[in-house]
Enzyme design. Structure first.
Site, PDB file in Angstrom:
ATOM      1  N   LYS A  18      13.735  -3.384  -4.706  1.00 52.63           N
ATOM      2  CA  LYS A  18      13.180  -4.664  -4.391  1.00 52.63           C
ATOM      3  C   LYS A  18      11.700  -4.767  -4.534  1.00 52.63           C
ATOM      4  O   LYS A  18      10.879  -3.822  -4.104  1.00 52.63           O
ATOM      5  CB  LYS A  18      13.923  -5.180  -2.921  1.00 52.63           C
ATOM      6  N   ASP A 145      16.112  -1.892   5.416  1.00 60.21           N
ATOM      7  CA  ASP A 145      16.334  -2.429   3.933  1.00 60.21           C
ATOM      8  C   ASP A 145      17.362  -2.072   3.314  1.00 60.21           C
ATOM      9  O   ASP A 145      17.639  -2.141   2.098  1.00 60.21           O
ATOM     10  CB  ASP A 145      15.034  -1.735   3.306  1.00 60.21           C
TER      11      ASP A 145
HETATM   12  O1  C5P Z   1      14.591   0.631   9.142  1.00 60.26           O
HETATM   13  P1  C5P Z   1      13.832   1.693   8.703  1.00 60.26           P
HETATM   14  O2  C5P Z   1      14.536   2.922   8.931  1.00 60.26           O
HETATM   15  O3  C5P Z   1      13.746   1.391   7.180  1.00 60.26           O
HETATM   16  O4  C5P Z   1      12.542   1.636   9.355  1.00 60.26           O
HETATM   17  C1  C5P Z   1      11.506   2.559   9.146  1.00 60.26           C
HETATM   18  C2  C5P Z   1      10.292   2.399  10.115  1.00 60.26           C
HETATM   19  O5  C5P Z   1       9.374   1.090   9.598  1.00 60.26           O
HETATM   20  C3  C5P Z   1      10.716   2.119  11.640  1.00 60.26           C
HETATM   21  O6  C5P Z   1      11.074   3.051  12.282  1.00 60.26           O
HETATM   22  C4  C5P Z   1       9.707   1.081  11.968  1.00 60.26           C
HETATM   23  O7  C5P Z   1       8.373   2.082  12.513  1.00 60.26           O
HETATM   24  C5  C5P Z   1       9.243   0.385  10.899  1.00 60.26           C
HETATM   25  N1  C5P Z   1       9.813  -0.989  10.786  1.00 60.26           N
HETATM   26  C6  C5P Z   1       9.192  -1.854  11.619  1.00 60.26           C
HETATM   27  N2  C5P Z   1       9.956  -3.146  11.631  1.00 60.26           N
HETATM   28  C7  C5P Z   1      10.720  -3.394  10.746  1.00 60.26           C
HETATM   29  C8  C5P Z   1      11.361  -2.519   9.781  1.00 60.26           C
HETATM   30  C9  C5P Z   1      10.684  -1.006   9.728  1.00 60.26           C
HETATM   31  O8  C5P Z   1       8.540  -1.686  12.464  1.00 60.26           O
HETATM   32  N3  C5P Z   1      11.323  -4.772  10.719  1.00 60.26           N
END
Ligand code: C5P
Length: 320
Positions: A18, A145
């Protein structure tokens, strides 16, 4: 007459990368995530995930940057498979083969695409027939994501990026992606935007909103308009952590790109071009300037995760 359905021995699923056409980041929430308003577009760089039963959990990686793919049990694909096993009350270990085309830790949701592909592949392998909503729920548990590549196309994301709604869009867009040799950590980029905002902003961080310009550009299929409407709140944070990315964006614009943007949390830079030919020309110019590790071209939007009719067999060679 009764039909006996047999479960497949191997399933292969293809899932897309993406790019965030717009990524607006709100204040940090009490759970540590940031509220987002974003528009995702799925692009034609794909990872393929193949699953088959085995004595122990194992991840086999092939293709681009295969050596950077985490081994089991840390790989998000293993977490995805275990989640489906738990939901379906299945007690089997799998070998998960990942054929990579999507840059690793590049801000193009490669790991998320692998997780989404694994959810669908395990559902098929174990004959569970989970519906779309159940798969999306498991996807959201795995990462912000992960739900998007299940559906693909163009979608708006809210919440922490996992709540998806359709976007009216027409046309095909031609992209050039400038890939860095070393990834950027997503949590580090979010922490950096918080730090920069503490320095820059007086009042509270506003709630994130997607602009009407991006929506209008997608509705009309106008690449020029889309190029000038691209926006990413994480870009300044990525520039602060990796200053060379700013020069890379500027070089692409000088070489004729309609727009340049850091993809997600970076460090991949996405350039929008007017046509397939313009994308080829830009690739040549960027290669000659030697500003990045690798260059990929892709078009978008493309569909989300789908089962490949002829699966890779356990005997297929692993080319790295
Ligand atoms: O959801 P995911 O594991 O991909 O997110 C990885 C990190 O990215 C989270 O632990 C956070 O630090 C950051 N993040 C965030 N806000 C989001 C998505 C991700 O702060 N909406």
């Amino acid at each position: 007459m009764t039909t006996v359905s047999t479960l497949p021995e191997v399933v292969t699923v293809r899932a897309p990368a993406k790019v965030n056409l717009e990524l607006r980041v709100g204040p940090r929430r009490p759970d540590g995530y940031h509220g987002l308003a974003t528009v995702f577009q799925a692009v034609s760089l794909h990872d393929e995930v193949s699953v088959w039963r085995s004595d122990d959990w194992e991840v086999v990686a092939a293709g681009h940057d295969a050596d950077l793919v985490p081994a089991a049990p840390d790989n998000i694909a293993v977490r995805a498979a275990r989640l489906v096993a738990e939901r379906g009350r299945v007690d089997e270990a799998l070998t998960i083969r990942i054929d990579k085309e999507i840059p690793v830790a590049g801000g193009m949701a490669g790991g998320s695409a692998d997780a989404a592909a694994t959810l669908l592949a395990c559902d098929q392998l174990w004959g569970l027939a989970l519906d779309r909503a159940e798969l999306a729920e498991l996807a959201a548990e795995l990462g912000s994501d992960v739900p998007f590549p299940l559906t693909g196309g163009n979608l708006m994301g809210s919440g922490r990026g996992e709540q998806l709604t359709p976007v009216l869009a027409r046309g095909t867009f031609h992209w050039v992606f400038a890939v860095s040799g070393t990834g950027l950590s997503t949590p580090a980029v979010y922490a950096e935007i918080d730090r920069l905002r503490e320095q820059w902003m007086d009042g509270p961080v506003p709630e994130p909103r997607v602009s009407s310009r991006i929506m209008a550009a997608l509705r009309s299929g106008d690449a020029q308009a889309l190029g000038s409407a691209l926006g990413n709140d994480l870009q300044e944070a990525a520039f602060a952590l990796r200053p060379a990315l700013r020069d890379l964006c500027e070089a692409g614009i000088d070489f004729g790109a309609l727009g340049a943007i850091v993809s997600g949390s970076g460090p991949t830079v996405a350039f929008l071009t007017a046509s397939h030919e313009a994308a080829l020309d830009l690739s040549v110019s960027l290669s000659a300037a030697a500003l990045c590790h690798d260059i990929r071209r892709a078009k978008g939007p493309v569909p989300g995760a789908h089962v490949v009719p002829a699966p890779r067999t356990p005997a297929s060679n692993v080319h790295s």
